[in-house]
Design a protein around this motif. Structure first.
Motif, short mmCIF file in Angstrom:
data_model
loop_
_atom_site.label_atom_id
_atom_site.label_comp_id
_atom_site.label_asym_id
_atom_site.label_seq_id
_atom_site.Cartn_x
_atom_site.Cartn_y
_atom_site.Cartn_z
N ALA A 153 44.78 29.49 14.90
CA ALA A 153 43.96 28.28 14.95
C ALA A 153 44.75 27.02 14.62
O ALA A 153 44.21 25.91 14.70
CB ALA A 153 42.78 28.41 13.99
N ILE A 154 46.01 27.17 14.26
CA ILE A 154 46.77 26.01 13.79
C ILE A 154 48.24 25.99 14.25
O ILE A 154 48.86 24.94 14.33
CB ILE A 154 46.65 25.92 12.24
CG1 ILE A 154 47.20 24.61 11.69
CG2 ILE A 154 47.27 27.13 11.56
CD1 ILE A 154 46.80 24.34 10.26
N THR A 175 39.09 23.51 14.86
CA THR A 175 38.56 24.86 14.64
C THR A 175 37.58 24.86 13.46
O THR A 175 36.50 25.46 13.54
CB THR A 175 39.71 25.87 14.40
OG1 THR A 175 40.66 25.74 15.45
CG2 THR A 175 39.20 27.30 14.35
N GLU A 234 46.53 21.76 23.23
CA GLU A 234 46.72 20.90 22.06
C GLU A 234 47.85 19.94 22.42
O GLU A 234 48.89 20.37 22.91
CB GLU A 234 47.10 21.71 20.80
CG GLU A 234 46.46 23.08 20.65
CD GLU A 234 44.94 23.08 20.47
OE1 GLU A 234 44.28 22.07 20.81
OE2 GLU A 234 44.41 24.09 19.99
N SER A 264 38.76 22.71 20.26
CA SER A 264 38.38 24.11 20.02
C SER A 264 37.06 24.34 20.72
O SER A 264 36.17 23.50 20.67
CB SER A 264 38.14 24.34 18.54
OG SER A 264 39.29 24.85 17.96
N ASP A 299 44.50 20.42 15.38
CA ASP A 299 44.22 21.81 15.77
C ASP A 299 43.37 22.51 14.71
O ASP A 299 42.30 23.08 14.99
CB ASP A 299 45.58 22.52 15.96
CG ASP A 299 45.47 23.88 16.61
OD1 ASP A 299 44.35 24.31 16.92
OD2 ASP A 299 46.52 24.53 16.81
N GLY A 300 43.83 22.45 13.47
CA GLY A 300 43.11 23.11 12.37
C GLY A 300 41.73 22.52 12.17
O GLY A 300 40.74 23.26 12.03
MG MG Z 1 42.59 25.08 16.26
#
Ligand code: MG
Ligand code: AMP
Length: 311
Positions: free
Chosen positions: A143-144, A261, A172, A213, A257-258
């Protein structure tokens, strides 16, 4: 990372050989994969996952950097984002080994849930080390890590004096300067539709990172219900709310990104609240019987102009 990438550069500085540059980018990405991929059995992360020791384990600074950011987002989201969710991700068939497209038993879900708790993963920075307080924690950085990869490529480009670029790994992105037409880079935000690609918005950007996401690409259907790869660690089940996608803008792709999510796991209300509270620029697309409803945070509104809508 199980995905593709693309890198666009405008105006290569004199003296930079594009083949040599491509070679160093590939080397960089291969190296990141060999640290944090759960798809590679011999990656540093896979070895850490197999090692059930509860002692400190020395790790690369890259791994420590990504886990540190992940833990920050876990704190912010009160565990909705949790990279120790790996055993649940694997159980539901979304891990490196595709075991199933069926709902696991309640017993299996309860068991895997026991193995999920970001508080049991400790980090030390000097020298970088990780420690599991439960030997069977399984860390999944999917997820990151893509965002981290994007940032690393951007840093490499800037170190070569490249100031007009767009780096994309699996959707991303991070960009700077201008595109091939001498204007801002145009970034499209998709409608969260399975099996087709339709643009919801186009944004003109000159700096920063954007990550999305969604529940619409990686999922399986059973009895008319969708089970997506985004797992709610507190229930052990894939998310069931009607938030279909979250797009976050940030300075770094790792953070975007993190956070994207994390907001998606939290859902339309709590996710939106988190984004407002933390002044995150986010665009949420929410499923309704009449199509998608959009919600944008205050920080998004004050920083970005929404371009053309497809509808
Ligand atoms: Mg993510
Ligand atoms: P992304 O596409 O960046 O939203 O990442 C999705 C991936 O993150 C999934 O395929 C899982 O491997 C992993 N994942 C699923 N649920 C979570 C969660 N609650 N926290 C952190 N990672 C998750």
């Amino acid at each position: 990372m199980g995905t593709g990438y693309s890198i666009k550069i405008v105006g290569l500085p004199a003296g930079i050989d594009s083949k040599a540059l491509e070679h160093s980018i590939i080397k960089l990405l291969v190296n990141i994969n060999s640290v944090m991929s759960t798809y590679q059995q011999d990656s540093e992360l896979s070895r850490f996952n197999r090692n059930h020791s509860t002692q400190w384990v020395a790790v690369s600074s890259a791994l420590a950097t990504v886990v540190t950011e992940a833990q920050k987002i876990s704190q912010l989201s009160q565990g909705a984002f949790d990279v120790t969710v790996g055993s649940l991700v694997n159980l539901w068939g979304f891990g490196p080994v595709h075991l199933t497209s069926e709902i696991p038993s309640l017993h299996q879900i309860e068991q895997a849930k026991e193995q999920v708790n970001f508080n049991l993963l400790k980090i030390r920075s000097l020298p970088p080390a990780l420690k599991k307080e439960r030997g069977d924690l399984y860390v999944d950085l999917s997820a990151i890590a893509k965002g981290y990869g994007v940032d690393q490529v951007a840093t490499l480009l800037e170190s070569q004096g490249i100031n007009n670029y767009l780096v994309d790994i699996g959707g991303e992105e991070r960009l700077k300067g201008y595109g091939p037409k001498g204007t801002a880079w145009r970034v499209a935000i998709e409608q969260p539709l399975a099996g087709e690609r339709k643009v919801a918005h186009i944004l003109d950007l000159t700096v920063g990172a954007v990550a999305t996401s969604g529940d619409y690409r990686n999922y399986f259907d059973q009895n008319g219900k969708r089970y997506s790869h985004i797992i709610n660690p507190s229930t052990g089940w894939p998310i069931t709310h009607n938030l279909a996608s979250v797009t976050v803008f940030s300075a770094t792709a790792m953070e975007a990104d993190g956070l994207a999510t994390a907001i998606l796991v939290l859902g339309p209300e709590q996710g939106f609240q988190l984004a407002e509270r933390e002044q995150i620029a986010a665009l949420l697309l929410i499923k309704t019987p009449a199509g998608f409803r959009e919600e944008v945070t205050t920080h998004f509104m004050s920083n970005f102009l929404l371009g053309k809508s497809a509808e």
